[in-house]
Motif scaffolding. Structure first.
Motif, PDB file in Angstrom:
ATOM      1  N   ALA A   1       5.103  -4.674 -14.078  1.00 18.58           N
ATOM      2  CA  ALA A   1       4.613  -4.936 -12.562  1.00 18.58           C
ATOM      3  C   ALA A   1       3.231  -3.961 -12.385  1.00 18.58           C
ATOM      4  O   ALA A   1       2.754  -4.643 -10.973  1.00 18.58           O
ATOM      5  CB  ALA A   1       5.949  -4.568 -11.638  1.00 18.58           C
ATOM      6  N   GLY A   2       3.030  -2.850 -12.727  1.00 17.11           N
ATOM      7  CA  GLY A   2       1.627  -2.696 -12.465  1.00 17.11           C
ATOM      8  C   GLY A   2       1.797  -1.661 -11.949  1.00 17.11           C
ATOM      9  O   GLY A   2       1.264  -1.197 -10.560  1.00 17.11           O
ATOM     10  N   ILE A   3       2.959  -0.611 -11.322  1.00 17.31           N
ATOM     11  CA  ILE A   3       2.601   0.351 -10.955  1.00 17.31           C
ATOM     12  C   ILE A   3       2.946   1.391 -11.940  1.00 17.31           C
ATOM     13  O   ILE A   3       3.334   1.822 -12.609  1.00 17.31           O
ATOM     14  CB  ILE A   3       4.912  -0.277 -10.424  1.00 17.31           C
ATOM     15  N   ARG A   4       2.342   2.587 -10.634  1.00 18.57           N
ATOM     16  CA  ARG A   4       1.944   3.917 -11.628  1.00 18.57           C
ATOM     17  C   ARG A   4       2.701   4.865 -11.031  1.00 18.57           C
ATOM     18  O   ARG A   4       3.046   6.138 -11.657  1.00 18.57           O
ATOM     19  CB  ARG A   4       0.690   3.904 -11.668  1.00 18.57           C
TER      20      ARG A   4
ATOM     21  N   GLY B   1      20.591   2.889 -24.628  1.00 20.02           N
ATOM     22  CA  GLY B   1      19.564   4.273 -23.984  1.00 20.02           C
ATOM     23  C   GLY B   1      19.282   3.740 -22.567  1.00 20.02           C
ATOM     24  O   GLY B   1      19.579   4.527 -21.529  1.00 20.02           O
ATOM     25  N   GLY B   2      18.660   2.824 -22.188  1.00 19.05           N
ATOM     26  CA  GLY B   2      17.873   2.081 -21.305  1.00 19.05           C
ATOM     27  C   GLY B   2      16.713   2.594 -20.921  1.00 19.05           C
ATOM     28  O   GLY B   2      16.407   2.715 -20.982  1.00 19.05           O
ATOM     29  N   ASN B   3      16.452   2.961 -19.348  1.00 19.37           N
ATOM     30  CA  ASN B   3      15.508   2.991 -18.000  1.00 19.37           C
ATOM     31  C   ASN B   3      14.650   1.205 -18.884  1.00 19.37           C
ATOM     32  O   ASN B   3      13.059   1.704 -18.933  1.00 19.37           O
ATOM     33  CB  ASN B   3      14.472   4.326 -18.682  1.00 19.37           C
ATOM     34  N   LEU B   4      15.504   0.577 -18.264  1.00 18.59           N
ATOM     35  CA  LEU B   4      14.673  -0.857 -18.541  1.00 18.59           C
ATOM     36  C   LEU B   4      13.438  -0.467 -17.271  1.00 18.59           C
ATOM     37  O   LEU B   4      12.833  -1.077 -16.883  1.00 18.59           O
ATOM     38  CB  LEU B   4      15.299  -1.716 -18.258  1.00 18.59           C
ATOM     39  N   ALA B   5      14.210   0.499 -16.133  1.00 12.59           N
ATOM     40  CA  ALA B   5      13.612   0.088 -15.246  1.00 12.59           C
ATOM     41  C   ALA B   5      12.430   0.339 -14.964  1.00 12.59           C
ATOM     42  O   ALA B   5      11.006  -0.451 -14.246  1.00 12.59           O
ATOM     43  CB  ALA B   5      13.946   1.134 -13.878  1.00 12.59           C
ATOM     44  N   LYS B   6      11.838   1.348 -15.945  1.00 13.97           N
ATOM     45  CA  LYS B   6      10.294   2.196 -15.973  1.00 13.97           C
ATOM     46  C   LYS B   6      10.124   1.429 -16.723  1.00 13.97           C
ATOM     47  O   LYS B   6       8.832   1.064 -15.866  1.00 13.97           O
ATOM     48  CB  LYS B   6       9.945   3.800 -16.803  1.00 13.97           C
ATOM     49  N   ALA B   7      10.063   0.640 -17.640  1.00 15.75           N
ATOM     50  CA  ALA B   7       9.498  -0.432 -18.847  1.00 15.75           C
ATOM     51  C   ALA B   7       9.104  -1.487 -17.664  1.00 15.75           C
ATOM     52  O   ALA B   7       7.885  -2.246 -17.537  1.00 15.75           O
ATOM     53  CB  ALA B   7      10.258  -1.061 -19.367  1.00 15.75           C
TER      54      ALA B   7
ATOM     55  N   ASP C   1       0.843  -0.856   0.136  1.00 16.65           N
ATOM     56  CA  ASP C   1      -0.079   0.458  -0.123  1.00 16.65           C
ATOM     57  C   ASP C   1       0.645   1.193   0.061  1.00 16.65           C
ATOM     58  O   ASP C   1       0.164   2.395  -0.231  1.00 16.65           O
ATOM     59  CB  ASP C   1      -0.818   0.246   1.671  1.00 16.65           C
ATOM     60  N   GLU C   2       2.234   1.124   0.209  1.00 17.15           N
ATOM     61  CA  GLU C   2       3.059   2.298   0.275  1.00 17.15           C
ATOM     62  C   GLU C   2       3.887   2.259  -0.910  1.00 17.15           C
ATOM     63  O   GLU C   2       3.952   1.718  -2.131  1.00 17.15           O
ATOM     64  CB  GLU C   2       3.795   2.167   0.673  1.00 17.15           C
ATOM     65  N   PRO C   3       3.345   3.958  -1.785  1.00 10.43           N
ATOM     66  CA  PRO C   3       4.443   3.815  -3.088  1.00 10.43           C
ATOM     67  C   PRO C   3       5.495   4.147  -3.899  1.00 10.43           C
ATOM     68  O   PRO C   3       5.995   3.747  -2.491  1.00 10.43           O
ATOM     69  CB  PRO C   3       3.450   5.483  -3.580  1.00 10.43           C
ATOM     70  N   VAL C   4       5.821   3.660  -5.014  1.00  9.53           N
ATOM     71  CA  VAL C   4       6.990   3.378  -4.095  1.00  9.53           C
ATOM     72  C   VAL C   4       7.099   4.670  -5.829  1.00  9.53           C
ATOM     73  O   VAL C   4       6.952   5.136  -6.481  1.00  9.53           O
ATOM     74  CB  VAL C   4       7.729   2.057  -5.844  1.00  9.53           C
ATOM     75  N   ASP C   5       8.816   5.172  -5.015  1.00  8.53           N
ATOM     76  CA  ASP C   5       7.918   7.141  -5.916  1.00  8.53           C
ATOM     77  C   ASP C   5       9.250   6.554  -7.167  1.00  8.53           C
ATOM     78  O   ASP C   5       9.336   7.162  -7.669  1.00  8.53           O
ATOM     79  CB  ASP C   5       9.508   7.694  -4.438  1.00  8.53           C
ATOM     80  N   PHE C   6      10.723   5.825  -6.679  1.00 10.29           N
ATOM     81  CA  PHE C   6      11.770   5.472  -7.613  1.00 10.29           C
ATOM     82  C   PHE C   6      11.828   4.385  -7.932  1.00 10.29           C
ATOM     83  O   PHE C   6      12.388   3.336  -6.983  1.00 10.29           O
ATOM     84  CB  PHE C   6      12.657   6.646  -7.886  1.00 10.29           C
ATOM     85  N   LEU C   7      12.397   3.765  -9.522  1.00  9.11           N
ATOM     86  CA  LEU C   7      12.962   1.955  -9.369  1.00  9.11           C
ATOM     87  C   LEU C   7      14.600   2.505 -10.472  1.00  9.11           C
ATOM     88  O   LEU C   7      14.524   3.355 -10.980  1.00  9.11           O
ATOM     89  CB  LEU C   7      11.985   1.523 -10.733  1.00  9.11           C
ATOM     90  N   LEU C   8      15.290   1.758  -9.719  1.00  9.62           N
ATOM     91  CA  LEU C   8      16.504   1.908  -9.918  1.00  9.62           C
ATOM     92  C   LEU C   8      17.078   0.303 -10.485  1.00  9.62           C
ATOM     93  O   LEU C   8      17.167  -0.466 -10.114  1.00  9.62           O
ATOM     94  CB  LEU C   8      17.719   2.268  -9.061  1.00  9.62           C
ATOM     95  N   GLY C   9      17.348   0.863 -12.194  1.00 14.32           N
ATOM     96  CA  GLY C   9      17.263  -0.681 -12.338  1.00 14.32           C
ATOM     97  C   GLY C   9      19.539  -0.831 -12.783  1.00 14.32           C
ATOM     98  O   GLY C   9      19.991   0.031 -12.540  1.00 14.32           O
ATOM     99  N   CYS C  10      19.589  -2.358 -12.413  1.00 13.88           N
ATOM    100  CA  CYS C  10      21.143  -2.084 -12.341  1.00 13.88           C
ATOM    101  C   CYS C  10      21.579  -4.152 -13.271  1.00 13.88           C
ATOM    102  O   CYS C  10      21.939  -3.860 -13.075  1.00 13.88           O
ATOM    103  CB  CYS C  10      21.143  -2.476 -10.768  1.00 13.88           C
ATOM    104  N   GLY C  11      20.672  -4.364 -14.053  1.00 14.25           N
ATOM    105  CA  GLY C  11      21.321  -4.743 -14.858  1.00 14.25           C
ATOM    106  C   GLY C  11      22.233  -4.765 -15.759  1.00 14.25           C
ATOM    107  O   GLY C  11      22.420  -3.645 -16.106  1.00 14.25           O
ATOM    108  N   GLU C  12      22.436  -5.253 -16.968  1.00 17.55           N
ATOM    109  CA  GLU C  12      23.426  -5.523 -17.797  1.00 17.55           C
ATOM    110  C   GLU C  12      23.311  -4.900 -19.576  1.00 17.55           C
ATOM    111  O   GLU C  12      24.124  -5.419 -19.910  1.00 17.55           O
ATOM    112  CB  GLU C  12      24.718  -6.339 -17.785  1.00 17.55           C
TER     113      GLU C  12
END
Lengths: 107, 469
Positions: B234-237, B223-229, B201-212
């Motif tokens: 995962a259904g996060i808004r 280019g990146g930002n797979l974190a947002k994808a 129930d707590e919102p996630v503010d930021f996703l940091l992707g760290c894959g290769e």
């Protein structure tokens, strides 16, 4: 020791510098120490590389040997080698070199 | 306002995908060089889902067993699995291939997958609600001839094919996109699992992707930002996102950055996330076949790690004891170990012996040893012990005992950034809350030189400490 390295060392030795050359090894195991020192003294024991049948007769030393250590300022040795002497098989490496020097590598 | 950052939880999802082993880089290259017999050899040694679940290192990954249990289990570990084991645990889950395929289908926002009609009919409930494009077997064969990538066993039944994203763009070639979709799907599986179990129930503010993986097109290959994808799947808004790239050291760099974002007050909740590496499936299969082992690199691993403000309970990321390997630092193994382990401890007045456990690259030695790569964690622990001996904390004879007391057996699949210290996190959190641990140091290293832009390696570390409340 790969084929290119063997060839590079052969070329330097044959350019007339052999009398001024010695080998300082940083090999990680007794086995790799033995193979490299043998290759550069008696020729490539696997007969696969440019040093096959070419005994350069180069003397080999290892960075972990006490005599080598004494020739290097302690602070430099500590910084560059430091705890590696606790990690590597120093006794096995020294024994391997003794075998090459006494000409009994197979014993 | 500033707060101390804590790590509340970490979740791992292992997707068992035996039919995708053929798409790994090494099996693909060996097949190209030596023909389809290579695939037949691999096929004969693939594990069943039940075997993959019961495999002891996987049970450690999902939290059903402590890593220390592996010290006493005879190796190779695959010969000592129970007949049955749970596929879910407190630290994650092992999911089967149909489940992974269903997530792959949902991950395909560009609608480049053409599904086998028979697969869709059979998959039924798993893909319900997804709008899938199907094709006949003849059409699928024809697509592969034109550059599409089969999804599944190329000699057997797959689920369909993935079309190239662009006819002339190598960065959008079908095999590249399959790697990226596999990463996205497994990252989302781990993220969903984390949020289903921890403070949903707590919102996630930021996703940091760290894959290769490199996500982009020909004008920006990484280019990146797979974190947002991953967040979208995962259904996060609520979350924004960005990626941190540092080879295998990425996750520890990302955790330090996540901790800093929380400590600064910029974000309240940051999740560090990464998917698995398709290219590394079957990477050491030649060694496994030669040793009579099953193909042990048959899982894609996703991870999600929850970083939030001090809750009075969860272990604290001590940013004062975070370290990075700098450009001017020495690159020899003992120099890297000194910079990443000893130096930040000394700065806090601590000795190496004051750390209960060091988490290093935790590669499973049963995977690496048959391929001649040795036991990676043991090599690292021996180096840390040697530093302790050099500092006269222990004597030379005490090195093996130090390794056992402060080290861990390796248990992680060889999924690049995944083995780098973080698989110990669920166990570290338990040890630092309900257990007796006070300090755990996480240490990661990255082989930057593989990209041919430098001869340097990289590394990062931080100290995770018990929360005094």
């Amino acid at each position: 020791m790969d084929l290119e390295e063997q060839d590079a060392i052969r070329r330097v030795a044959e350019s007339g510098a052999r009398e001024r050359m010695l080998v300082l090894l940083g090999t990680p195991t007794a086995g790799s120490t033995l193979m490299t020192a043998l290759t550069l003294s008696q020729g490539d024991p696997s007969y696969a590389g440019p040093l096959a049948g070419i005994p350069l007769g180069l003397p080999s030393y290892h960075i972990l040997e006490d005599g080598v250590r004494e020739a290097i300022p302690p602070d430099v040795y500590d910084r560059e080698i430091g705890p590696l002497e606790f990690v590597l098989d120093k006794a096995g490496i020294v024994t391997a070199l003794e075998k090459v020097r006494t000409g009994t590598p197979s014993s | 306002m500033t707060t101390r950052p804590v790590i509340r939880a970490a979740r791992f999802v292992l997707a068992h995908v035996p039919d995708l082993v053929y798409a790994g880089s090494k099996p693909r290259r060996e097949t190209a060089a030596r023909g389809r017999d290579v695939r037949a050899q691999i096929r004969s040694r693939l594990r069943t889902f039940r075997e993959a679940v019961a495999y002891a290192p996987h049970q450690v990954m999902i939290g059903n067993q402590a890593p220390e249990a592996l010290w006493d289990l005879p190796r190779p570990w695959h010969l000592h699995s129970p007949a049955e084991a749970p596929c879910e645990g407190p630290a994650g889950a092992v999911v089967d291939q149909p489940t992974f395929y269903a997530w792959l289908a949902r991950a395909d926002t560009a609608r480049l997958i053409r599904f086998d009609e028979a697969f869709v009919a059979e998959a039924g409930p798993l893909v319900r609600g997804a709008d899938l494009a199907t094709a006949s077997p003849d059409a699928l064969r024809s697509a592969v001839a034109s550059g599409a990538e089969p999804i599944g066993d190329p000699d057997g039944r797959g689920i369909g094919v993935l079309l190239p994203g662009h006819a002339q763009d190598e960065s959008l070639a079908a095999r590249v996109l399959l790697e990226n979709l596999a990463t996205k799907a497994t990252g989302a599986l781990a993220l969903r699992r984390l949020l289903d179990g921890v403070a949903g129930d707590e919102p996630v503010d930021f996703l940091l992707g760290c894959g290769e993986e490199a996500v982009g097109d020909r004008y920006q290959r990484g280019g990146g930002n797979l974190a947002k994808a991953i967040g979208e799947l995962a259904g996060i808004r609520t979350a924004g996102g960005a990626d941190v790239k540092a080879f295998c050291a990425g996750p520890v760099h990302a955790l330090i950055i996540a901790g800093s974002l929380v400590a600064s007050g910029l974000h309240r909740r940051v999740v560090v996330v990464a998917g698995g590496s398709l290219a590394k499936l079957g990477m050491k299969f030649l060694g496994h076949l030669a040793s009579g082992y099953p193909i042990l690199e048959d899982v894609l691993a996703g991870v999600a790690i929850d970083v939030a403000g001090d809750d009075g309970r969860s272990p604290i990321i001590n940013l004062d004891a975070a370290a990075v390997h700098r450009v001017g630092d020495g690159g020899a193994p003992h120099q890297m170990a000194a910079v990443l382990t000893q130096a930040p401890l000394r700065a806090r007045g601590l000795r190496l012996s004051d750390v209960d456990r060091f988490a290093v690259e935790l590669h499973n030695p049963d995977i690496t040893e048959p391929a001649g790569a040795g036991d990676v964690p043991q090599r690292n622990y021996k180096m840390i012990a040697a530093l302790a001996a050099q500092a006269a904390e222990i004597d030379r004879e005490g090195i093996p005992a130090f390794v056992r007391r402060h080290g861990l057996p390796g248990f992680s699949p060889t999924q690049g950034h995944i083995p780098s210290a973080i698989p110990y996190l669920p166990h570290a959190i338990a040890g630092l809350t309900t257990g007796r641990c006070r300090r755990v140091q996480l240490i990661a290293k990255g082989s930057l030189f593989l990209g041919r832009m430098t001869e340097m390696a990289d590394g990062a570390s931080f100290l995770l400490e018990r929360n005094a409340g």
